[in-house]
Design an enzyme around this catalytic site. Structure first.
Site, short mmCIF file in Angstrom:
data_model
loop_
_atom_site.label_atom_id
_atom_site.label_comp_id
_atom_site.label_asym_id
_atom_site.label_seq_id
_atom_site.Cartn_x
_atom_site.Cartn_y
_atom_site.Cartn_z
N TYR A 1 -2.14 -0.52 10.41
CA TYR A 1 -2.23 -0.98 9.02
C TYR A 1 -0.99 -0.54 8.23
CZ TYR A 1 -3.92 -1.30 4.17
OH TYR A 1 -4.04 -1.58 2.83
N SER B 1 0.86 -1.19 0.00
CA SER B 1 0.00 0.00 0.00
C SER B 1 0.89 1.23 0.00
CB SER B 1 -0.88 0.01 1.26
OG SER B 1 -1.54 1.27 1.40
N LYS C 1 2.00 -2.73 6.35
CA LYS C 1 2.32 -2.64 4.92
C LYS C 1 3.77 -2.20 4.71
CE LYS C 1 -1.59 -3.98 3.12
NZ LYS C 1 -1.66 -5.17 2.25
P1 NAI Z 1 -11.12 -6.35 0.26
O1 NAI Z 1 -11.45 -6.24 1.70
O2 NAI Z 1 -12.15 -6.02 -0.74
O3 NAI Z 1 -10.56 -7.81 -0.07
C1 NAI Z 1 -9.62 -8.44 0.77
C2 NAI Z 1 -9.74 -9.92 0.57
O4 NAI Z 1 -8.80 -10.59 1.44
C3 NAI Z 1 -11.14 -10.44 0.93
O5 NAI Z 1 -11.62 -11.29 -0.08
C4 NAI Z 1 -10.89 -11.18 2.23
O6 NAI Z 1 -11.81 -12.23 2.48
C5 NAI Z 1 -9.47 -11.68 2.04
N1 NAI Z 1 -8.85 -12.04 3.30
C6 NAI Z 1 -8.86 -11.32 4.45
N2 NAI Z 1 -8.23 -11.99 5.42
C7 NAI Z 1 -7.82 -13.16 4.88
C8 NAI Z 1 -7.10 -14.27 5.39
N3 NAI Z 1 -6.72 -14.31 6.67
N4 NAI Z 1 -6.84 -15.29 4.56
C9 NAI Z 1 -7.24 -15.26 3.27
N5 NAI Z 1 -7.92 -14.23 2.73
C10 NAI Z 1 -8.20 -13.19 3.54
O7 NAI Z 1 -9.82 -5.45 0.06
P2 NAI Z 1 -9.12 -4.88 -1.25
O8 NAI Z 1 -9.34 -3.43 -1.25
O9 NAI Z 1 -9.46 -5.67 -2.43
O10 NAI Z 1 -7.59 -5.12 -0.82
C11 NAI Z 1 -6.75 -6.10 -1.43
C12 NAI Z 1 -5.32 -5.80 -1.01
O11 NAI Z 1 -4.97 -4.48 -1.44
C13 NAI Z 1 -5.12 -5.81 0.50
O12 NAI Z 1 -3.85 -6.35 0.80
C14 NAI Z 1 -5.16 -4.35 0.86
O13 NAI Z 1 -4.48 -4.07 2.06
C15 NAI Z 1 -4.49 -3.74 -0.35
N6 NAI Z 1 -4.79 -2.33 -0.53
C16 NAI Z 1 -6.09 -1.89 -0.71
C17 NAI Z 1 -6.34 -0.55 -0.87
C18 NAI Z 1 -7.71 0.02 -1.06
O14 NAI Z 1 -7.87 1.25 -1.02
N7 NAI Z 1 -8.74 -0.78 -1.29
C19 NAI Z 1 -5.24 0.43 -0.86
C20 NAI Z 1 -3.94 -0.14 -0.69
C21 NAI Z 1 -3.74 -1.46 -0.53
#
Ligand code: NAI
Length: 254
Positions: free
Chosen positions: A159, A146, A163
Site C-alpha cells: 500500500y 497518504s 502511495k
Molecule cells: P474507503 O474504503 O472508505 O473508500 C474508498 C472508496 O474507493 C470506496 O467507495 C470504494 O468503493 C472506492 N473504490 C475502490 N476501488 C475502486 C475502483 N477500482 N474504482 C472506483 N472506485 C473504487 O476509503 P477512504 O478511507 O475513504 O480512502 C479514500 C482515499 O484516501 C484512498 O485513496 C485511501 O488510500 C486514502 N487514504 C485513506 C486513509 C485512511 O486512514 N482512511 C489514510 C490515507 C489515505
C-alpha cells in the site's frame, strides 16, 4: 447570491460513494461545483444516497460507475463525464484500496490489486483527462495519496509503495503539464476514521497506539481532509504544484 469558488465549474471525483471521497464530494458541491461522482457499480446504493444528499442541499451531482483500474472502464468514465459536462475543471483521484500483510504474505495478485487501483487508477483517469485540460489551458488535479507514501508502517509495504508512486507520479506530471496551466498536487491523509481506516486498525489497542503517535491525539475525520483538496482545486492554489501536503494531525513517526 454571493459567488462561490465552484460556481460554473465541474469536478470529477473517483471512489466517492463513502469515506473521504464522499466528504470531498459534499464539500465541492457546497462550494458550487457540479459534482460528477464515480464509484464501482457495487456501490450504487451509496452513490445514489450521495446524489440525493447533494441535491437536497441544493447542489448538482451526477453519478458514473467505473472501475478506475480498468483502462476501458476509465475511457468510458471520462467520455461519459464530458457528455454530462462539456468542461471539467478539477479531477480528484480518490479511489483507493488497502490490505495489511507482511511482505512474505503479500500474494503477487494482491500486490497488483493494490497498485492497479491506487497507482494505475490515478494514472489512467489522469491520462484520460489530460488532453481536455490542455485544450482548456487550465486544470486542477488533486491526488489523494497518504502519509504512508512518505513513511509507512509494517504490514503496508505494498500500500505504501503504491502511495509513494502516486506522490512521485504527481511531482513529475506537475512539471510536464505546468506550461498548459495545469497543477497537480497530492493530499496525504494520516489515519482517518473511515471503513478503510477502521479496517486497518480493527481493535481499540491499535487505534489508541495511533492516537498516541498523533500530536493532536485523535484520528482524523473525512471532513478534516476536504479543505486541503478544495484548496488545491481553487485559484488560491494557482501558484502551487507538485506538492504533497500531510493532513495527519501531526503523526509522530517512530
Ligand atoms: P474507503 O474504503 O472508505 O473508500 C474508498 C472508496 O474507493 C470506496 O467507495 C470504494 O468503493 C472506492 N473504490 C475502490 N476501488 C475502486 C475502483 N477500482 N474504482 C472506483 N472506485 C473504487 O476509503 P477512504 O478511507 O475513504 O480512502 C479514500 C482515499 O484516501 C484512498 O485513496 C485511501 O488510500 C486514502 N487514504 C485513506 C486513509 C485512511 O486512514 N482512511 C489514510 C490515507 C489515505
Amino acid at each position: 447570491m454571493i459567488p462561490r469558488r465552484g460556481d460554473n465549474q465541474t469536478v470529477l471525483i473517483t471512489g466517492c460513494s463513502r469515506g473521504i471521497g464522499r466528504a470531498i464530494a459534499e464539500r465541492f458541491a457546497a462550494e458550487g461545483y457540479h459534482v460528477i461522482a464515480n464509484d464501482l457499480d457495487r456501490q450504487a446504493g451509496d452513490l445514489a444516497s450521495l446524489k440525493a444528499a447533494i441535491e437536497a442541499a441544493g447542489g448538482r451531482c451526477d453519478t458514473l460507475f467505473a472501475d478506475v483500474s480498468d483502462p476501458a472502464s476509465v475511457e468510458a468514465l471520462v467520455s461519459n463525464a464530458l457528455k454530462l459536462s462539456p468542461r471539467i475543471d478539477v479531477l480528484v483521484n480518490n479511489a483507493g484500496v488497502l490490505s495489511v500483510f507482511n511482505v512474505e504474505d503479500i500474494a503477487p495478485d494482491e500486490w497488483d490489486r493494490i497498485f492497479d487501483v491506487n497507482a494505475k487508477g490515478t494514472f489512467l483517469v489522469t491520462k484520460a483527462l489530460l488532453a481536455h485540460f490542455r485544450a482548456n489551458g487550465k486544470g486542477r488535479i488533486v491526488n489523494i495519496a497518504s502519509v504512508g507514501g512518505k513513511r509507512g508502517a509494517p504490514g503496508q509495504a505494498h500500500y505504501c509503495a503504491s502511495k509513494a508512486a502516486v506522490i512521485r507520479f504527481s511531482q513529475i506530471l506537475a512539471q510536464e503539464v505546468a506550461p498548459d496551466g495545469i497543477t497537480v498536487n497530492s493530499v496525504c491523509p494520516g489515519i482517518i476514521d473511515t471503513d478503510m481506516g477502521r479496517n486497518n486498525y480493527p481493535d481499540e489497542a491499535s487505534l489508541q497506539a495511533v492516537k498516541d503517535k498523533t500530536a493532536l491525539g485523535r484520528l482524523g475525520y473525512p471532513e478534516d481532509v476536504v479543505g486541503a483538496a478544495a484548496f488545491f482545486a481553487s485559484d488560491d492554489a494557482a501558484f502551487i504544484t507538485g506538492q504533497a501536503l500531510n493532513v495527519c494531525g501531526g503523526i509522530l513517526f517512530d
